[in-house]
Scaffold this active site. Sequence first.
Site, PDB file in Angstrom:
ATOM      1  N   ASP A 335      25.053  43.874  33.889  1.00 11.87           N
ATOM      2  CA  ASP A 335      25.950  44.557  32.538  1.00 11.87           C
ATOM      3  C   ASP A 335      25.564  45.930  33.100  1.00 11.87           C
ATOM      4  OD1 ASP A 335      27.552  42.616  32.868  1.00 11.87           O
ATOM      5  OD2 ASP A 335      27.362  42.205  30.851  1.00 11.87           O
ATOM      6  N   LYS A 362      32.588  41.332  39.012  1.00 15.77           N
ATOM      7  CA  LYS A 362      33.478  41.587  37.655  1.00 15.77           C
ATOM      8  C   LYS A 362      34.445  42.462  37.102  1.00 15.77           C
ATOM      9  CE  LYS A 362      29.326  40.044  36.365  1.00 15.77           C
ATOM     10  NZ  LYS A 362      28.803  38.620  35.522  1.00 15.77           N
TER      11      LYS A 362
HETATM   12  C1  S3P Z   1      28.405  37.328  29.284  1.00 14.06           C
HETATM   13  C2  S3P Z   1      28.335  36.477  30.767  1.00 14.06           C
HETATM   14  C3  S3P Z   1      27.461  38.017  31.505  1.00 14.06           C
HETATM   15  C4  S3P Z   1      28.164  38.954  31.763  1.00 14.06           C
HETATM   16  C5  S3P Z   1      29.590  39.012  30.741  1.00 14.06           C
HETATM   17  C6  S3P Z   1      29.514  38.788  29.915  1.00 14.06           C
HETATM   18  C7  S3P Z   1      28.709  36.220  28.674  1.00 14.06           C
HETATM   19  O1  S3P Z   1      28.449  36.826  32.893  1.00 14.06           O
HETATM   20  O2  S3P Z   1      28.074  39.590  32.946  1.00 14.06           O
HETATM   21  O3  S3P Z   1      29.990  40.313  30.978  1.00 14.06           O
HETATM   22  O4  S3P Z   1      29.070  36.838  27.338  1.00 14.06           O
HETATM   23  O5  S3P Z   1      28.351  35.077  28.699  1.00 14.06           O
HETATM   24  P1  S3P Z   1      27.730  35.503  33.593  1.00 14.06           P
HETATM   25  O6  S3P Z   1      28.556  34.832  32.325  1.00 14.06           O
HETATM   26  O7  S3P Z   1      28.094  36.263  34.940  1.00 14.06           O
HETATM   27  O8  S3P Z   1      26.257  35.725  33.714  1.00 14.06           O
END
Ligand code: S3P
Length: 455
Positions: A335, A362
């Site tokens: 992120d 994203k």
């Molecule tokens: C998150 C995991 C991340 C991150 C997202 C929040 C979470 O994504 O990029 O902003 O709270 O579990 P991923 O599931 O791709 O790891």
Amino acid sequence: MTAFLVEPATGALHGRIVMPGDKSIGHRALLFSLLCDEPVIVVGLGNGADNGRSAKAITALGATVTREGSAIRIVGTGLDRMCAPTAPIDCGNSGTTIRLLTGLLAGQPFATTLFGDESLSKRPMKRVIAPLLQMGAHITGADEGRDGDIVPPLTVGPGPTRLSALAHQLPIASAQVKTALVLASLYTDGVASITEPGPSRDHSERMLRYFGVPLTTSVSAGARGPTTTLHTAGWSRRMHGGRIVVPGDPSSAAFLLVAALLRGTGTDEVRCSNVTVNATRIGFIDVLRAMGATIEIENLDDTGPEPIADLVVSGKAAQLHGVTIEGELVVRSIDEIPILAVAAALATGTTVIKDADELRVKESDRITATCNMLRAFGVACEETPDGFVVHGTGGRLPHGGQVDAVGDHRIAMAGTVAALCAPSASRINDADNVATSYPGFVAAMCTLGAQVAHG
Ligand code: S3P
């Protein structure tokens, strides 16, 4: 539509910001409290709109959420007494809300429809849905995503009396998918194991164990990555409640720390207090240190499941240099790539970001959006299929920018920090969604001495 008007910084930044609650941990505190048999007191929850979506969702599913001073008190339903919601649940911009809910609802005896805003309606859900279908869940969605992927709205359930425990290998490290599968596995009678190719954030494992769930994590030699194992056979199926402290958000702190690193802190310091320093979240500190930055971790403490500390930048701005960001470091700083790209733009030399194809799915396509944001300030960069290359300016950005944040909070905040290093004023357009993660961002920047106004 909100825009930020940003003046070039004329001096060093300084000040202390107590960081608001971490968004990821906040979602988990809310959603897991629904499953507890005893009340949960949540201290330090942030006021971002995304966490608000999870709070509304658990209310719709039968929890009561009340304020108790600065904390909130949640009386959940336990695992097996959730209520069918009377209307579809709006997950807004929040990928974590929709993906975690998909897992949590897969084993319920009723159907729920989950939907979101324009950005969420484009995000791929097959990665969550496919393994849940293998577990016996019933889930449908629209097959209108990139390369035929399934996108919201989703209808989840009704599920079978018990789902089947799965041994699943995630093709991509993802905390959201891992958590969705762990939550669904609570509704099985067996041993579920989820292996991922890299160390995605482990807040779920920590908090579920804290609430009494029989869950272990291991990294064995030769394995493809960390494995999370859940033994539900013989478990009493009770999650006890308690008190959960949500520590401050390192992903929000990253914007303030990079601003301090780029502008300097004079004789003073910039201190972000009360932040989780869970290793799965602070890969960006490793990257910035490799670029030549000094960031101190002070006042380390434990607040239950998560370690917390202050993150401190002090002294004159150091000249950063370009690096390569790849492999597990990408997973641990996923992120923060947009703000790391701003640091790269002010560094000497070239920074290469690879293994980061996930950025394309994203809140926006963050590879394209980050490159366009940097180009708005005259920085040279090139996209690659799984990342991008930034040619550092070694100092000031060529000119002020008109940035299109494309409704992505992290692009808007990264663009604001970049604008401090431009020779003339900048405008960051389409910045409303900063409210999803860090509504206090502009106020915090001003506290540190930056000139940022709403336009
Ligand atoms: C998150 C995991 C991340 C991150 C997202 C929040 C979470 O994504 O990029 O902003 O709270 O579990 P991923 O599931 O791709 O790891």
